[in-house]
Write a protein that holds these residues in place. Structure first.
Motif, PDB file in Angstrom:
ATOM      1  N   VAL A  36      10.090  -6.213   3.287  1.00 37.07           N
ATOM      2  CA  VAL A  36       9.217  -5.059   3.081  1.00 37.07           C
ATOM      3  C   VAL A  36      10.034  -3.771   3.057  1.00 37.07           C
ATOM      4  O   VAL A  36       9.860  -2.917   2.175  1.00 37.07           O
ATOM      5  N   GLU A  37      10.941  -3.615   4.006  1.00 42.62           N
ATOM      6  CA  GLU A  37      11.748  -2.396   4.058  1.00 42.62           C
ATOM      7  C   GLU A  37      12.632  -2.268   2.825  1.00 42.62           C
ATOM      8  O   GLU A  37      12.769  -1.190   2.245  1.00 42.62           O
ATOM      9  N   GLN A  38      13.242  -3.365   2.416  1.00 40.65           N
ATOM     10  CA  GLN A  38      14.112  -3.320   1.240  1.00 40.65           C
ATOM     11  C   GLN A  38      13.305  -3.046  -0.033  1.00 40.65           C
ATOM     12  O   GLN A  38      13.731  -2.278  -0.900  1.00 40.65           O
ATOM     13  N   SER A  39      12.127  -3.652  -0.147  1.00 40.37           N
ATOM     14  CA  SER A  39      11.321  -3.516  -1.364  1.00 40.37           C
ATOM     15  C   SER A  39      10.785  -2.103  -1.541  1.00 40.37           C
ATOM     16  O   SER A  39      10.662  -1.613  -2.671  1.00 40.37           O
ATOM     17  N   PHE A  40      10.462  -1.448  -0.414  1.00 39.54           N
ATOM     18  CA  PHE A  40       9.867  -0.114  -0.484  1.00 39.54           C
ATOM     19  C   PHE A  40      10.890   1.010  -0.259  1.00 39.54           C
ATOM     20  O   PHE A  40      10.528   2.180  -0.263  1.00 39.54           O
ATOM     21  N   ALA A  41      12.151   0.636  -0.097  1.00 39.72           N
ATOM     22  CA  ALA A  41      13.166   1.634   0.252  1.00 39.72           C
ATOM     23  C   ALA A  41      13.284   2.737  -0.791  1.00 39.72           C
ATOM     24  O   ALA A  41      13.489   3.905  -0.444  1.00 39.72           O
ATOM     25  N   ASP A  42      13.169   2.397  -2.050  1.00 36.75           N
ATOM     26  CA  ASP A  42      13.361   3.386  -3.114  1.00 36.75           C
ATOM     27  C   ASP A  42      12.066   3.703  -3.871  1.00 36.75           C
ATOM     28  O   ASP A  42      12.104   4.159  -5.017  1.00 36.75           O
ATOM     29  N   VAL A  43      10.923   3.443  -3.241  1.00 33.60           N
ATOM     30  CA  VAL A  43       9.646   3.685  -3.906  1.00 33.60           C
ATOM     31  C   VAL A  43       9.401   5.178  -4.058  1.00 33.60           C
ATOM     32  O   VAL A  43       9.573   5.954  -3.112  1.00 33.60           O
ATOM     33  N   VAL A  44       9.015   5.564  -5.262  1.00 31.85           N
ATOM     34  CA  VAL A  44       8.676   6.962  -5.544  1.00 31.85           C
ATOM     35  C   VAL A  44       7.377   6.977  -6.343  1.00 31.85           C
ATOM     36  O   VAL A  44       6.982   5.979  -6.953  1.00 31.85           O
ATOM     37  N   TYR A  45       6.725   8.136  -6.338  1.00 35.71           N
ATOM     38  CA  TYR A  45       5.497   8.310  -7.102  1.00 35.71           C
ATOM     39  C   TYR A  45       5.866   8.670  -8.537  1.00 35.71           C
ATOM     40  O   TYR A  45       6.613   9.613  -8.782  1.00 35.71           O
ATOM     41  N   HIS A  46       5.340   7.913  -9.490  1.00 37.60           N
ATOM     42  CA  HIS A  46       5.669   8.119 -10.895  1.00 37.60           C
ATOM     43  C   HIS A  46       4.519   8.837 -11.595  1.00 37.60           C
ATOM     44  O   HIS A  46       3.551   8.203 -12.025  1.00 37.60           O
ATOM     45  N   LYS A  47       4.628  10.142 -11.716  1.00 39.47           N
ATOM     46  CA  LYS A  47       3.607  10.888 -12.446  1.00 39.47           C
ATOM     47  C   LYS A  47       3.498  10.395 -13.883  1.00 39.47           C
ATOM     48  O   LYS A  47       2.430  10.384 -14.486  1.00 39.47           O
TER      49      LYS A  47
END
Length: 349
Positions: free
Chosen positions: A59-70
């Motif tokens: 979970v930590e690795q998968s969401f580490a680089d999550v950003v909101y894509h307008k």
């Protein structure tokens, strides 16, 4: 004349917008709760993923680089609308250069396509045709981080349940080790790889074409081809028949033979309805002929008449494989482009 009706359950979900009836009601209505930030929403997603049994490390690795894509939200809300007919659509979707490229790819990958085609019972030309139309032979697959894209679309809220489900399916794919997190790229909506599978479709249909233990639809053509073929096989593909044929109708053709009058329309992907299926000999007796005017084939199979552009446009006798392609993409135009390209590959050789 023997007739049967086969229910084609093609339902397109629609949303209903609610409005208040007066300014007084607006004033009296309670203020909606402010929407939480994307960062807090992601924390909720991570917690839900943990509750579903995914490891903390994953979970930590998968969401580490999550950003909101307008850009993803804008693309979803502003998909282009245009009025097309098959006469304008097919030349753009199946230009000569793509036909030539498809023939080259069919030749280049002949050995593995032949093997996979026999294994799954799917003609290689249809595998190549779907590959061509979904991603231009793997050249256009999207460059969005899939976890980011799906988290963004879920946060947007219009189809939150769907995109959250796809997000957790994406985590399952990562958990199974088919692709590295950094390499899991896709479209703004989360469609992945050469065949543009959503994560749920990956879990249902992706196949290991070369036996290496992974299903890599991003980089491995054997897995791409096997996954396309496996999808078609699982939704009922018949290797002994083709998809459809364009036909010519007689003057004063009775359209009630083709479309039951309680359907309310000519576009079955818009609502649930039945198409009339008859044997080719019955369509022959009704005056239907090949597009060149010759008799229909003398084979014992059933078909339904479809009219992508209504009664004034092209008419096709659609076989069971047509339904399989509709499972892939619920659009007459897409299905026709796949079949048209597959026929060009076959007949131009």
């Amino acid at each position: 004349m023997k007739i049967k009706h086969s229910l084609a359950a093609f339902i397109l979900a629609s949303s209903t917008l609610l409005s208040l009836s007066s300014a007084a009601q607006v004033a009296a209505a309670p203020h909606p709760e402010p929407k939480i930030s994307f960062e807090n929403y992601v924390e909720q997603l991570k917690q839900q993923a943990l509750e579903k049994g995914f490891s903390e490390a994953l979970v930590e690795q998968s969401f580490a680089d999550v950003v909101y894509h307008k850009r993803a939200v804008k693309a979803d809300r502003n998909q282009p609308e245009s009025v097309e007919t098959l006469e304008t659509y097919l030349p753009k979707r199946v230009p000569d250069w793509k036909v030539n490229k498809a023939k080259d790819m069919l030749s280049k990958h002949k050995a593995e396509l032949t093997k996979i085609g026999k294994q799954f019972g799917v003609q290689p030309r249809f595998i190549v045709s779907l590959w061509a139309l979904e991603s231009n032979f793997g050249r256009i697959t999207g460059n969005f981080n899939v976890v980011s894209a799906l988290a963004t679309m879920a946060y947007d809220g219009r189809r939150e349940s769907f995109f959250k489900s796809q997000l957790f399916d994406a985590l399952t794919i990562l958990e199974q080790g088919h692709i590295k997190i950094s390499d899991m790229k896709g479209s703004w909506a989360g469609a992945m790889g050469h065949n543009q599978f959503m994560p749920s479709s990956f879990l249902a249909y992706a196949a290991d074409g070369d036996g290496d233990g992974k299903k890599d639809i991003w980089n491995n053509t054997s897995d791409v081809f096997a996954s396309i073929a496996n999808y078609l096989k699982k939704v009922g593909w018949d290797n002994e028949i083709t998809w459809a044929r364009q036909v010519k109708l007689p003057e004063n053709f009775d359209y009630k033979l083709a479309i039951p009058q309680n359907t309310g329309g000519r576009k079955p992907w818009l609502k649930q309805w039945s198409l009339t299926e008859m044997k080719l000999s019955d369509w022959q007796a009704a005056g239907v002929r090949k597009f060149n005017g010759n008799d229909l084939p003398h084979v014992d199979i059933t078909a339904a008449l479809v009219f992508p552009d209504g009664e004034e446009g092209r008419a096709y006798l659609a076989y069971d494989n047509y339904k399989s392609l509709m499972h892939w993409n619920l659009s007459y135009y897409f299905v026709t482009s796949v079949g048209h390209l597959a026929d060009r590959i076959k007949f131009d050789q």
